[in-house]
Design an enzyme around this catalytic site. Structure first.
Site, PDB file in Angstrom:
ATOM      1  N   HIS A 364       0.873  -0.526  -0.166  1.00  0.00           N
ATOM      2  CA  HIS A 364       0.181   0.201   0.320  1.00  0.00           C
ATOM      3  C   HIS A 364       0.868   0.958  -0.012  1.00  0.00           C
ATOM      4  O   HIS A 364       1.108   1.674   1.606  1.00  0.00           O
ATOM      5  CB  HIS A 364      -0.709  -0.267   1.255  1.00  0.00           C
ATOM      6  N   GLY A 396      -7.196   8.026   5.575  1.00  0.00           N
ATOM      7  CA  GLY A 396      -6.443   8.370   6.732  1.00  0.00           C
ATOM      8  C   GLY A 396      -7.486   9.828   6.671  1.00  0.00           C
ATOM      9  O   GLY A 396      -7.098  10.926   5.924  1.00  0.00           O
TER      10      GLY A 396
END
Length: 408
Positions: A364, A396
Site C-alpha cells: 500500500h 486516513g
C-alpha cells in the site's frame, strides 16, 4: 460540452463523443519497503520510468499535446511537486506542459486521475496524465504523522480532530471491535489475498500492467549492514507476495498495534514502494465518475462502505451492474466489514473482488495506491470479459473514495 454524468447502466456503457477515455494504464512493480528491490530508488525516478514508458507506448502522441500532469503524492518532500516536475521534463515532456501533485492520503492516485478527468470533462484540457508515486522506504517514517503541529489541535476538545492523527492500526482495531470482525476471519482473508496474488503472478496476469525498473540496489542483512557492493538490477515483479502463506502461519503472528488486538503484520497492508500512471495509446476504457465521503477518523477503514453507495447513486447503477471490484485492503478488518456491509461476499468468492489479491499481498504505497488499483482493474476486466469496474479505498483522517470505470 454536455454533462458527462450518466444515469443507469445503458447510458454508462454507451459510447459518446464527450467520453473521458483512458488509453493506457501502467505501473512499476511494488516491492517491500526497506528490504525490497526498490528500496534504494527515488519516487521521482520511478515516476520518470513510467512517464517514459507511457510515451513509448504511444509513439503517435506528440508529448507537446499533453497539457497537464497530475500525480498523487502523500509523503515526498515539498509534496513531490518540484521533483515530479523535474522528472516530467527529464524524460521529454516539454515545459509547456503543466504539472501538479495531489494529497488526499490513501486515495491520492485516484484523486489525481479524477482531477484530470474533470479537467477534460470541463474543456480545460484535452489530453492529460493522472497517476501516483510514493517511496515508503524514503519517506514513511519521517512524514507519515505531522511533528510540528499546532498544540491546540493535539489537545483539542473535539475527539474527531484528535483522532485524525490516530495510528492507522488502531483504527483497524476499532473497526474489528465495533463491527464484529474476528481475528480468524482477518487471517483467512489475508491468506486468500496472498494466494490470489501468487496465482496471478504465476499466470502472468500482472505482466500487462507492469513497467520494468532498472535501478541501483544495495543488499543488506537483517541488521541493516551492507552485503557486498551496490549493483544495477532490473525489477520486473512485485516482491511482497507470499506464495506459501498459510492460515497456520498467520495465526502465529502477534497483534501489531494493540495488546490482545486482532490486526497483525500479516493481515494488514504492507508498507511498499511504487509508482503508477494511467494514459494514452489505444482506448481501453473510460472514466465514468468518482465520489468521496467522510466518516469518523477513528474508524476510517469503513470509507468504501459509504463512498460506494454514494457512487452508485450518483451514476444510477445498482450493485449487480458492477462487474469487478478493487477495494483496497488497508487492513483485513476494514475490508471484510466493507464487503459485508455492501453485500459483496458472494462476489468475493466468485473472484469479482480483488481477484489478483490486494494490498495485504501487494502493498500500500500511499500516494500510488489508487493508480495501482486502476492499472490492475482494466486488464483484469479484459481478462474476465467484464465491462464495468469500481476502485475504492479508505482514507486516513476518515474518508472513503470510489471511482467507476468502463472497459471499451
Amino acid at each position: 460540452m454536455s454533462n458527462p454524468i450518466r444515469r443507469g447502466l445503458t447510458q454508462i456503457l454507451k459510447k459518446e463523443p464527450n467520453d473521458i477515455v483512458i488509453l493506457s494504464s501502467l505501473r512499476t512493480p511494488i516491492t517491500r519497503s526497506n528490504k525490497g528491490h526498490l528500496k534504494d530508488t527515488y519516487p521521482e525516478q520511478l515516476l520518470s520510468i513510467v512517464l517514459r514508458a507511457t510515451l513509448a507506448a504511444n509513439p503517435n502522441l506528440d508529448p507537446a499535446r499533453i497539457q497537464d500532469v497530475g500525480v498523487g503524492v502523500v509523503l515526498s518532500e515539498l509534496g513531490g511537486s518540484k521533483a515530479g516536475r523535474m522528472a516530467m521534463n527529464h524524460i521529454g515532456i516539454p515545459t509547456t506542459t503543466s504539472f501538479y501533485t495531489v494529497n488526499r492520503a490513501c486515495s491520492s492516485g485516484l484523486s489525481a486521475i479524477t482531477a484530470v478527468g474533470q479537467q477534460i470533462a470541463t474543456g480545460m484540457i484535452d489530453v492529460g496524465i493522472g497517476g501516483g508515486m510514493e517511496s515508503m522506504t524514503r519517506n514513511y517514517g519521517s512524514r507519515a504523522i505531522p511533528v510540528d503541529l499546532w498544540p491546540e489541535l493535539k489537545e483539542s476538545s473535539v475527539k474527531d480532530a484528535r483522532d485524525c492523527i490516530m495510528p492507522m492500526g488502531l483504527t483497524s482495531e476499532n473497526v474489528a471491535e465495533r463491527y464484529g470482525v474476528s481475528r480468524a476471519d482477518q487471517d483467512a482473508f489475508a491468506v486468500m489475498s496472498h494466494q490470489r496474488a501468487a496465482k496471478a503472478q504465476k499466470e502472468g496476469w500482472f505482466d500487462k500492467e507492469i513497467v520494468p525498473v532498472e535501478t541501483m540496489y544495495q543488499e543488506v542483512d537483517k541488521k541493516g549492514e551492507k552485503v557486498g557492493d551496490a549493483k544495477m538490477i532490473t525489477v520486473t515483479k512485485d516482491d511482497g507476495i507470499r506464495a506459501n502463506a498459510s492460515l497456520e502461519g498467520m495465526q502465529k503472528l502477534k497483534p501489531a498495534f494493540k495488546e490482545n488486538g486482532t490486526s497483525t503484520a500479516g493481515n494488514s497492508s504492507q508498507i511498499s514502494d511504487a509508482t503508477e500512471l494511467g494514459l494514452t495509446s489505444s482506448i481501453i476504457g473510460k472514466w465514468a465518475g468518482t465520489q468521496v465521503a467522510g466518516c469518523k477518523p477513528d474508524e476510517m477503514g469503513i470509507g468504501p462502505a459509504i463512498a460506494i453507495p454514494k457512487l452508485l447513486e450518483y451514476t444510477g447503477l445498482k450493485t449487480e451492474d458492477v462487474g469487478l471490484w478493487e477495494i483496497n485492503e488497508a487492513f483485513a478488518s476494514q475490508a471484510i466489514y466493507c464487503l459485508r456491509h455492501l453485500g459483496l461476499e458472494k462476489r468475493l468468492e466468485e473472484g469479482r473482488v480483488n481477484p489478483k489479491g490486494g494490498a495485504i499481498a501487494l502493498g500500500h504505497p500511499l500516494g500510488a495506491t489508487g493508480a495501482r488499483m486502476l492499472a490492475g482493474l482494466l486488464p483484469e476486466m479484459e481478462r474476465q470479459g467484464l465491462q464495468t469496474g469500481v476502485v475504492s479505498m479508505c482514507i486516513g483522517t476518515g474518508m472513503g473514495m470510489a471511482g467507476l470505470f468502463v472497459r471499451e
